[in-house]
Design an enzyme around this catalytic site. Structure first.
Site, PDB file in Angstrom:
ATOM      1  N   LYS A  11       2.650  -6.844  -5.437  1.00 51.34           N
ATOM      2  CA  LYS A  11       3.939  -7.055  -4.739  1.00 51.34           C
ATOM      3  C   LYS A  11       4.613  -8.339  -5.204  1.00 51.34           C
ATOM      4  CE  LYS A  11       3.876  -3.593  -1.509  1.00 51.34           C
ATOM      5  NZ  LYS A  11       4.198  -2.959  -0.271  1.00 51.34           N
ATOM      6  N   LYS A  60       0.858   7.229  -8.549  1.00 49.17           N
ATOM      7  CA  LYS A  60       0.807   7.917  -7.250  1.00 49.17           C
ATOM      8  C   LYS A  60       2.216   8.146  -6.701  1.00 49.17           C
ATOM      9  CE  LYS A  60       0.606   4.500  -3.628  1.00 49.17           C
ATOM     10  NZ  LYS A  60       0.219   4.235  -2.282  1.00 49.17           N
ATOM     11  N   LYS A 107       6.683   6.047  -1.664  1.00 51.22           N
ATOM     12  CA  LYS A 107       8.006   6.097  -1.034  1.00 51.22           C
ATOM     13  C   LYS A 107       8.962   5.076  -1.630  1.00 51.22           C
ATOM     14  CE  LYS A 107       5.959   4.578   3.317  1.00 51.22           C
ATOM     15  NZ  LYS A 107       5.577   3.166   3.200  1.00 51.22           N
TER      16      LYS A 107
END
Ligand code: ATP
Ligand code: LTN
Length: 334
Positions: A115, A197, A200
């Site tokens: 992140k 993967k 969202k």
């Protein structure tokens, strides 16, 4: 333990729209665990602001996520569904546990590294101590089990380490939680790049099936799914696109990969894509219909939010008060 049931805790961030990956990998398992465990399912909105959010969008997403928990089949009168930010004990315990977590431990967290790379302009302290807030979520309710995807295992290990460290100093204060990893659908891949993967936060909307996509959109996205030029339908790592489609098909129909491979023997990719699209539509349409019903009943959702925050606070406060006493905070005088 509450009564004769073990306690389960899990949560999801209210960022973006939930995908089929979130549903098959997490939410659907949550529903099946409701009878066996005393369950707490949180919308972890405090975690969401570790990345900059538009306030109106966050509020809307948080409410929608809570309704999706219900639409997926969790009974909010049995299980406790609530917003993390409505239970102030999370932040209070997180402060205390910050003082029992080492910088070196947090520095090793891969989610922090990922992140930070993705949001290089906003590497804030909350992003760094994110796992401590997550540990507080779990430990406040004395959770025995925590259903999470493989990506969250490192955070769970840290939670166990911090809890054990605290217990070693102050006695048996926290239950040491175990991870629960579901068997099917544990990792649904992107429809546009099956090496990644389904996520969202993916910028390409064709890469993910969103839980609220309509039937036509779902079928269209599967038609466009990236596959390969082998021309045979086999369940193997060399064909990641086909393998992902078969995984989704199996997760939605309850069939095994062997059964699915036999079913599609000799078929073209178009037939498989259509069948997967239909299987997913069959799973998601009932959920979407329940969602529409819930959207009409504002008073019901408001009641759930209010009552469940109170139920969660009651349990959380018991743990918090015990921890505050152990570390030496002065007792409250009445
Ligand atoms: P983001 O893209 O915002 O990082 P995400 O889609 O990866 O989000 P999370 O909010 O991190 O999802 O995860 C919610 C839950 O869904 C977790 O338990 C996670 O393990 C699970 N999950 C997320 N993506 C998948 C996937 N593709 N397949 C299976 N499970 C998944
Ligand atoms: N970090 C998790 C969300 C999360 C969570 C939790 C999961 C926050 N607190 C406690 C299980 C238990 C995620 O990003 N999926």
């Amino acid at each position: 333990m509450i009564g004769d049931k073990k306690v389960l805790f899990s949560g999801m961030q209210a960022t973006g729209n939930l995908t089929l990956g979130n549903y098959l990998g997490a939410l659907r398992n949550w529903v099946t665990l409701c009878d066996e465990y005393e369950c707490y399912y949180s919308v972890v909105d405090m975690h969401s602001i570790t990345v900059r959010q538009d306030p109106a969008v966050l509020r809307k997403n948080a409410r929608r996520l809570l309704m999706l928990y219900i639409a997926a089949g969790i009974d909010p009168d049995k299980s406790i569904l609530y917003y993390q930010s409505h239970v102030s004990a999370h932040a209070e315990l997180a402060w205390i546990l910050n003082c029992f977590t080492y910088m070196g431990e947090l520095n090793r967290m891969t989610q922090f590294k990922d992140k930070s790379a993705k949001h290089a302009d906003n590497i804030n302290a909350g992003l760094f101590t994110y796992p401590v807030l997550m540990a507080s979520d779990i430990l406040l309710y004395q959770a025995d089990v925590v259903p999470v995807g493989i990506d969250q295992m490192q955070h769970l290990e840290l939670t166990r380490d911090v809890a054990q460290r605290f217990n070693a100093i102050y006695g048996d204060v926290f239950t040491i939680p175990e991870a629960y990893i579901g068997k099917v659908g544990a990792k649904i891949m992107s429809l546009q790049d099956p090496s990644k993967k389904m996520s969202k936060s993916d910028e390409n909307p064709n890469a993910s099936i969103y839980l609220l996509d309509d039937a036509d959109t779902i079928r269209r996205k599967f038609k466009r799914a990236v596959t390969d030029s082998e021309g045979v339908i086999l369940y193997r790592d060399e064909q990641p696109g086909i393998k992902n489609l078969l995984d989704i098909y199996c997760a939605c129909t309850g069939k095994t990969p062997d059964e699915a491979v036999r079913e599609f023997d000799g078929c073209g990719y178009g037939v498989l894509k259509e069948a997967v699209g239909d299987a997913v539509v069959n799973v998601l349409v009932p959920l979407q219909e329940r969602m529409k019903e819930l959207e009409k009943d504002k008073a019901y959702i408001d009641r759930i939010i209010r009552q469940n925050a109170e139920r969660a606070s009651y349990t959380a406060m018991k743990t918090l008060r015990k921890v505050q006493k152990k570390v030496g905070f002065p007792e409250r005088v009445r």
